[in-house]
Structures are given as structure tokens and as C-alpha cells.
Design a protein around this motif. Structure first.
Motif, mmCIF file in Angstrom:
data_model
loop_
_atom_site.group_PDB
_atom_site.id
_atom_site.type_symbol
_atom_site.label_atom_id
_atom_site.label_comp_id
_atom_site.label_asym_id
_atom_site.label_seq_id
_atom_site.Cartn_x
_atom_site.Cartn_y
_atom_site.Cartn_z
ATOM 1 N N ARG A 30 -36.188 -47.334 32.931
ATOM 2 C CA ARG A 30 -37.530 -47.040 32.427
ATOM 3 C C ARG A 30 -37.636 -45.621 31.890
ATOM 4 O O ARG A 30 -38.338 -45.355 30.919
ATOM 5 C CB ARG A 30 -38.547 -47.267 33.555
ATOM 6 C CG ARG A 30 -39.990 -47.273 33.094
ATOM 7 C CD ARG A 30 -40.910 -47.829 34.162
ATOM 8 N NE ARG A 30 -40.888 -47.058 35.383
ATOM 9 C CZ ARG A 30 -40.483 -47.508 36.565
ATOM 10 N NH1 ARG A 30 -40.042 -48.757 36.687
ATOM 11 N NH2 ARG A 30 -40.497 -46.742 37.634
ATOM 12 N N VAL A 48 -39.709 -55.306 27.717
ATOM 13 C CA VAL A 48 -39.839 -55.725 29.107
ATOM 14 C C VAL A 48 -41.083 -55.052 29.693
ATOM 15 O O VAL A 48 -41.346 -53.873 29.415
ATOM 16 C CB VAL A 48 -38.602 -55.337 29.942
ATOM 17 C CG1 VAL A 48 -38.727 -55.845 31.379
ATOM 18 C CG2 VAL A 48 -37.325 -55.873 29.290
ATOM 19 N N GLY A 97 -44.105 -62.539 37.826
ATOM 20 C CA GLY A 97 -43.538 -62.788 36.508
ATOM 21 C C GLY A 97 -43.594 -64.264 36.175
ATOM 22 O O GLY A 97 -44.578 -64.941 36.486
ATOM 23 N N HIS A 145 -37.423 -63.663 25.999
ATOM 24 C CA HIS A 145 -36.682 -62.801 25.069
ATOM 25 C C HIS A 145 -36.051 -63.618 23.950
ATOM 26 O O HIS A 145 -34.942 -63.311 23.504
ATOM 27 C CB HIS A 145 -35.609 -61.987 25.808
ATOM 28 C CG HIS A 145 -36.166 -61.038 26.834
ATOM 29 N ND1 HIS A 145 -37.065 -60.042 26.526
ATOM 30 C CD2 HIS A 145 -35.946 -60.948 28.180
ATOM 31 C CE1 HIS A 145 -37.370 -59.372 27.631
ATOM 32 N NE2 HIS A 145 -36.723 -59.909 28.648
ATOM 33 N N SER A 191 -29.840 -57.199 35.897
ATOM 34 C CA SER A 191 -30.685 -58.347 36.242
ATOM 35 C C SER A 191 -30.018 -59.625 35.770
ATOM 36 O O SER A 191 -29.085 -59.601 34.960
ATOM 37 C CB SER A 191 -32.073 -58.206 35.608
ATOM 38 O OG SER A 191 -31.987 -58.212 34.196
ATOM 39 N N ALA A 211 -31.389 -55.538 27.491
ATOM 40 C CA ALA A 211 -32.159 -56.672 28.007
ATOM 41 C C ALA A 211 -32.040 -57.836 27.029
ATOM 42 O O ALA A 211 -32.034 -57.638 25.816
ATOM 43 C CB ALA A 211 -33.620 -56.290 28.208
ATOM 44 N N GLY A 248 -40.403 -60.224 27.315
ATOM 45 C CA GLY A 248 -40.224 -60.909 28.587
ATOM 46 C C GLY A 248 -41.274 -61.923 28.922
ATOM 47 O O GLY A 248 -41.235 -62.508 30.012
ATOM 48 N N GLU A 269 -34.603 -58.282 32.731
ATOM 49 C CA GLU A 269 -35.148 -56.956 33.031
ATOM 50 C C GLU A 269 -34.168 -55.848 32.656
ATOM 51 O O GLU A 269 -34.355 -54.697 33.035
ATOM 52 C CB GLU A 269 -35.515 -56.836 34.513
ATOM 53 C CG GLU A 269 -36.720 -57.649 34.922
ATOM 54 C CD GLU A 269 -36.396 -59.127 35.119
ATOM 55 O OE1 GLU A 269 -37.101 -59.962 34.518
ATOM 56 O OE2 GLU A 269 -35.450 -59.442 35.860
ATOM 57 N N PHE A 319 -41.472 -54.113 35.733
ATOM 58 C CA PHE A 319 -40.289 -54.890 36.083
ATOM 59 C C PHE A 319 -38.985 -54.147 35.789
ATOM 60 O O PHE A 319 -37.907 -54.639 36.114
ATOM 61 C CB PHE A 319 -40.270 -56.208 35.307
ATOM 62 C CG PHE A 319 -41.413 -57.136 35.619
ATOM 63 C CD1 PHE A 319 -42.191 -56.973 36.745
ATOM 64 C CD2 PHE A 319 -41.703 -58.189 34.768
ATOM 65 C CE1 PHE A 319 -43.239 -57.832 37.032
ATOM 66 C CE2 PHE A 319 -42.746 -59.058 35.033
ATOM 67 C CZ PHE A 319 -43.512 -58.879 36.168
ATOM 68 N N VAL A 320 -39.092 -52.989 35.155
ATOM 69 C CA VAL A 320 -37.907 -52.255 34.723
ATOM 70 C C VAL A 320 -37.488 -51.254 35.799
ATOM 71 O O VAL A 320 -38.313 -50.455 36.260
ATOM 72 C CB VAL A 320 -38.181 -51.503 33.400
ATOM 73 C CG1 VAL A 320 -36.928 -50.764 32.933
ATOM 74 C CG2 VAL A 320 -38.671 -52.471 32.334
#
Length: 295
Positions: free
Chosen positions: A108, A98, A217, A148, A136, A126, A285, A132, A102-103
Motif C-alpha cells: 500500500r 485493489v 470482500g 480483476h 495473495s 495484482a 477487485g 490483493e 485489503f492491501v
């Protein structure tokens, strides 16, 4: 591979080819039938990547085929999963890549990152329905391209749908939309009259995206104008798997089109002749696909 490309799990002037009739509309199954023919594939553009074997420019003949007007959406992929119970490789591996911005911070922290491209995070949990990571969802993105998905996942979908992945020759023929050796599906200028025609990065990669094209995104699969053959988003938005091996000497599959993370300063592979590769089990992603069919 360059930074906007999904990390692995392990030059003649353009001319318009005369077209008969208006831009093609997809049939009830979302496919556009193309007659095939001979076209000039590849590029020797100075902005290209010779190591990706984009050139030389050569005449290639392709037979009739049909191809999706749009990348496969989350909604279409959900139908496949609901009908078959299929689990993607990201789910089976337990993680996928990802884009770090966006994490969420709690996911993260401590997430593994590729040494050469630290803006990617390997996020546990994910997958396509939680793009994410845990927490999410795609509830407001059913019309966005599914991401993904590995090459193996894409071919599993194709088998269920009675389709196949396009070859690189088919993909480039369709993506060019009847233009001869143009840099992009609409011509040689990236933003004609200041108009954005695709979903890529604006600003300074990877620290600041101005989102001048309207998206940070993924974008809906029907965003922006279609090309001359009626295909949408063959530049930017998400990378698309093709059927071919990238190089017979390497166990990687070809990908086309670039993604929302592509930027001229780092990776301009949103050019129609550009190509890159990844292992068939890799996912991220910004990686999706569209399907093709024989006619």
C-alpha cells in the motif's frame, strides 16, 4: 463514477408477474434458459442516478436466451487460462486496482491512488489469481467470482466457452426475476425481516465495514437466495460486465449489479435498474462477469 464503482484505467409500486412453476434450475452447463417477453425496464426511483440514464421506465421486449445462474468463478476462469495460456490485461499492464484496506501495508505504501477515490490502490502484480497483490491467492476462493477481469478479458473467456456477454436488456430482465419494477431482485425492501439478501457494505464507507452480511470482500457465487428466475447475486458481490456500450458518445462498456463496496450513503447501485460504466481495459477487485447464450 462513484467510489464503489471500479475506477477507470485511463417508480411505480412493484407487482409480481405470474410465474409458471418453481424457480428455474441451471442446466449441466450452469445456464438458465429464459423465455423472454416484454417487461418494464429502467427506473425513475428518487434514489436513482439520472446521469446514468437509468430512466425513463419503458417497455422492452427481449427474445429467448440463456444466462449463467452464477457469476464466472475463479475455478471456471482457471480452466480457461489453463487451456489457452491467456494472460489478462491486468497481467499485461502489470497492475490493477485493489481496495486499499485489503492491501498489505508494504504494498500500500507508495501505491498510486485515484484523486477522487483514494480508497483504491493501483497494485503492481495484482491480478485474478493474486487478487490483493503478490503473496495473495485464491486457494480458498475457487467458488468466488473471478475479479480483476476487463471487458476484453471477459469476451475472450466467452469466445473460448462458446458464450457471450449478456446485453443490458437481457441482464435486467433476468435480474428482475419476474418482478415488475421492484427495487431489488427480491422486492422493494433491502433487508426484509432483517435478513441480508446480498453482499454489500454495512457501516460507514469507506472506513468501517461491520460485515453484518457475513462478508468483507467477495462471497461465494451461490451465497444468499436466488431470485425468481434462479439467478444468484445479481445485486452486490461484484459488478458484472455487459455487452453494450454505456453511452454511444463514450468509449465505455456497461456494468450492472453493484458490488461488496456499495453503500447507500455513497453508491446504491445494487438496485436492479442501476448501471455504470468503465473502459474496456479496466479491472479491479470488485469487477467480474457472467455469461449468456442464444437459444
Amino acid at each position: 463514477m462513484s467510489g464503489c464503482c471500479p475506477p477507470s484505467r485511463s417508480a411505480a409500486p412493484s407487482a409480481v408477474v405470474p410465474q409458471a412453476g418453481p424457480v428455474r434450475a441451471p442446466d449441466a452447463d450452469g445456464l438458465i434458459s429464459l423465455p423472454g417477453g416484454t417487461f418494464r425496464m429502467g427506473t425513475e426511483d428518487e434514489d436513482g442516478f439520472p446521469e446514468d440514464h437509468e430512466g425513463p421506465v419503458r417497455e422492452v421486449t427481449v427474445g429467448p436466451f440463456a444466462i449463467d445462474a452464477y457469476a464466472v468463478t475463479n475455478a471456471r476462469f482457471a480452466e480457461f487460462v489453463d487451456a489457452t495460456g491467456y494472460r489478462t490485461e491486468a497481467e499485461r499492464f502489470g497492475w490493477t486496482y485493489v481496495f486499499a484496506k485489503f492491501v498489505p501495508a508494504h504494498l500500500r505504501k507508495g501505491a498510486p491512488r485515484p484523486e477522487q477515490t483514494p480508497w483504491w490502490c493501483g497494485v503492481a502484480g495484482a491480478y485474478w489469481r493474486a487478487p490483493e497483490g503478490p503473496g495473495s491467492d485464491v486457494e480458498d476462493r475457487w467458488d468466488h467470482p473471478v475479479v480483476h477481469v476487463s471487458w476484453n478479458d471477459a469476451t475472450a473467456y466467452c469466445a473460448w466457452a462458446g458464450r457471450r456477454l449478456p446485453t443490458e436488456v437481457e441482464w435486467e430482465y433476468a435480474a428482475r426475476g419476474g418482478l415488475d419494477q421492484a427495487r431489488y431482485p427480491w422486492g422493494d425492501e433491502l433487508t426484509p425481516d432483517g435478513e441480508h439478501r446480498c453482499n454489500i457494505w454495512q457501516g460507514r464507507f469507506p472506513v468501517h465495514n461491520t460485515e453484518e452480511d457475513g462478508f468483507a470482500g467477495t462471497a461465494p457465487v451461490d451465497a444468499f437466495q436466488p431470485n425468481g428466475f434462479g439467478l444468484y447475486n445479481v445485486s452486490g458481490n461484484v459488478w458484472e460486465w455487459c455487452a453494450d456500450w454505456f453511452d454511444p458518445a463514450r468509449a465505455n462498456r456497461a456494468m450492472r449489479g453493484g458490488s461488496y463496496l456499495c453503500h447507500d450513503s455513497y453508491c446504491n447501485r445494487y438496485r436492479v435498474a442501476a448501471r455504470t460504466a468503465n473502459t474496456p481495459d479496466s479491472s479491479s477487485g470488485n469487477l467480474g462477469f457472467r455469461t449468456a447464450a442464444d437459444i
